[in-house]
Scaffold this active site. Structure first.
Site, short mmCIF file in Angstrom:
data_model
loop_
_atom_site.label_atom_id
_atom_site.label_comp_id
_atom_site.label_asym_id
_atom_site.label_seq_id
_atom_site.Cartn_x
_atom_site.Cartn_y
_atom_site.Cartn_z
N THR A 12 2.34 -3.49 3.91
CA THR A 12 2.31 -2.05 3.62
C THR A 12 0.91 -1.49 3.74
O THR A 12 0.73 -0.32 4.08
CB THR A 12 2.88 -1.83 2.20
OG1 THR A 12 4.23 -2.25 2.21
CG2 THR A 12 2.80 -0.38 1.78
N THR A 93 2.62 -7.28 0.20
CA THR A 93 2.63 -7.71 -1.20
C THR A 93 3.82 -8.58 -1.57
O THR A 93 3.78 -9.31 -2.55
CB THR A 93 2.62 -6.48 -2.15
OG1 THR A 93 3.78 -5.69 -1.88
CG2 THR A 93 1.37 -5.66 -1.98
N1 ASP Z 1 7.03 -4.67 2.88
C1 ASP Z 1 5.77 -5.00 2.41
C2 ASP Z 1 5.37 -6.42 2.75
O1 ASP Z 1 4.96 -6.64 3.86
C3 ASP Z 1 5.54 -4.73 1.00
C4 ASP Z 1 4.10 -4.53 0.76
O2 ASP Z 1 3.27 -4.93 1.53
O3 ASP Z 1 3.79 -3.95 -0.28
O4 ASP Z 1 5.45 -7.31 1.93
#
Ligand code: ASP
Length: 327
Positions: A12, A93
């Protein structure tokens, strides 16, 4: 000026939406590491940062091949450039804690390796990625971060790789280290982190990662778990299995019966728990069922440990030593 290496993997923090008010419906892993660096001009005064793009994906789509590339690149970079101050990794995340823990088990160097991510896409109003990146760099440059192992910097908090986990689906303060709390914090007065005490164990510092990895499923405990999944895992000949047991890592009687009745070779099996904090201790049935307690590791981190144990060719005794060495 100090030198840092930025390894970008997507997530993200590199995500984009059509509208700055959109926080959920966006595409992760769009911007490259160069764009992430350009968004934080203050970095130029702190260090000379070179960047490499290891991947640009949602972290749910990271693969063992990406992990292998990441470990190899960091090991090489630290070995080849003794003046390199540290490494910063931008990461989604959702699985950030797994990558942090993998690196913690495999990198034996006092220089900081810091993972950062973001809960809001780069296009969002009040995107948290740029500040997390700045603070991750500040931590990576801090002498106080040396020797702490792999660190995660999110929302001004500095977490250790073993304890940190993502606890919320939304909000910039989604990360915590249940039980232990963060190791420190970073703000505009600097990095607040006690010097590391003593040396840490790096059980897989010499391990070479193969192209083909073992498969280690995670089974989730609940009322009347269907025996189908456990049976399917055993019949498929998997070599490692993690149970997310209820309470302190409890299996149901039905699951125990399946394990007792299994005549084939048993996989290496760890019992973790679904509570979110607290340890799983050994119990009298472990030996008979071929289980081992995962200690304070959550299921996804127990799986990382088990993957590496299997790659290293450890047997149940070797794995037992390894898990008992973890607090
Ligand atoms: N969809 C994202 C990921 O690549 C979530 C994030 O990065 O906060 O894990």
């Amino acid at each position: 000026m100090s030198r840092l290496l930025l390894l970008a993997t997507g997530g993200t923090i590199a995500g984009c939406a059509d509208d700055s008010a959109t926080l959920n419906d966006y595409t992760a892993g769009v911007l490259g590491g160069d764009a992430l660096l350009a968004a934080v001009p203050q970095l130029q005064d702190l260090a000379t940062i070179s960047f490499e793009q290891i991947a640009n994906v949602d972290s749910a789509d990271l693969s063992f091949a990406h992990w292998r590339a990441l470990v190899g690149r960091i090991r090489d970079a630290l070995a080849e450039d003794l003046e390199l101050s540290g490494v910063v990794i931008t990461h989604g995340t959702n699985t950030l804690e797994e990558t942090a823990w993998l690196l913690q088990l495999m990198l034996d160097d006092p220089r900081p390796v810091v993972l950062v991510g973001a809960m809001r896409p780069a296009t969002a109003l009040s995107a948290d990625g740029p500040l997390n990146l700045l603070q991750g760099v500040q931590v990576a440059l801090s002498p106080a971060a040396r020797g702490h192992g792999v660190l995660v910097v999110m929302d001004g908090q500095i977490h250790g790789a073993q304890g940190v986990t993502k606890l919320a689906t939304q909000g910039v303060g989604a990360f915590a280290s249940p039980g232990s709390g963060p190791l420190g914090w970073v703000d505009d007065l600097g990095v607040h982190l006690l010097m590391a005490s003593g040396s840490r164990q790096v059980p897989f510092a010499e391990l070479a990662l193969p192209e083909l990895w073992p498969q280690v499923p995670i089974l989730y405990g609940c009322v009347e778990p269907h025996p189908l999944l456990l049976n399917a895992c055993l019949r498929a000949g998997i070599t490692g299995l993690v149970f997310t047991g209820t309470g302190a890592g409890q299996l149901s009687a039905g699951e125990c019966r399946v394990l007792e009745g299994w005549a084939g070779k048993r996989p290496l099996m760890l019992r973790a728990n679904r509570c979110g904090s607290g340890p799983v201790h050994a119990c009298s049935e472990d030996e008979r069922l071929g289980l081992l307690p995962a200690g304070s590791l959550n299921p996804q981190k127990a799986r990382v440990l088990l993957l590496l144990a299997l790659i290293a060719g450890l047997d149940r005794g070797g794995l037992a030593e390894l898990v008992s060495a973890r607090p």
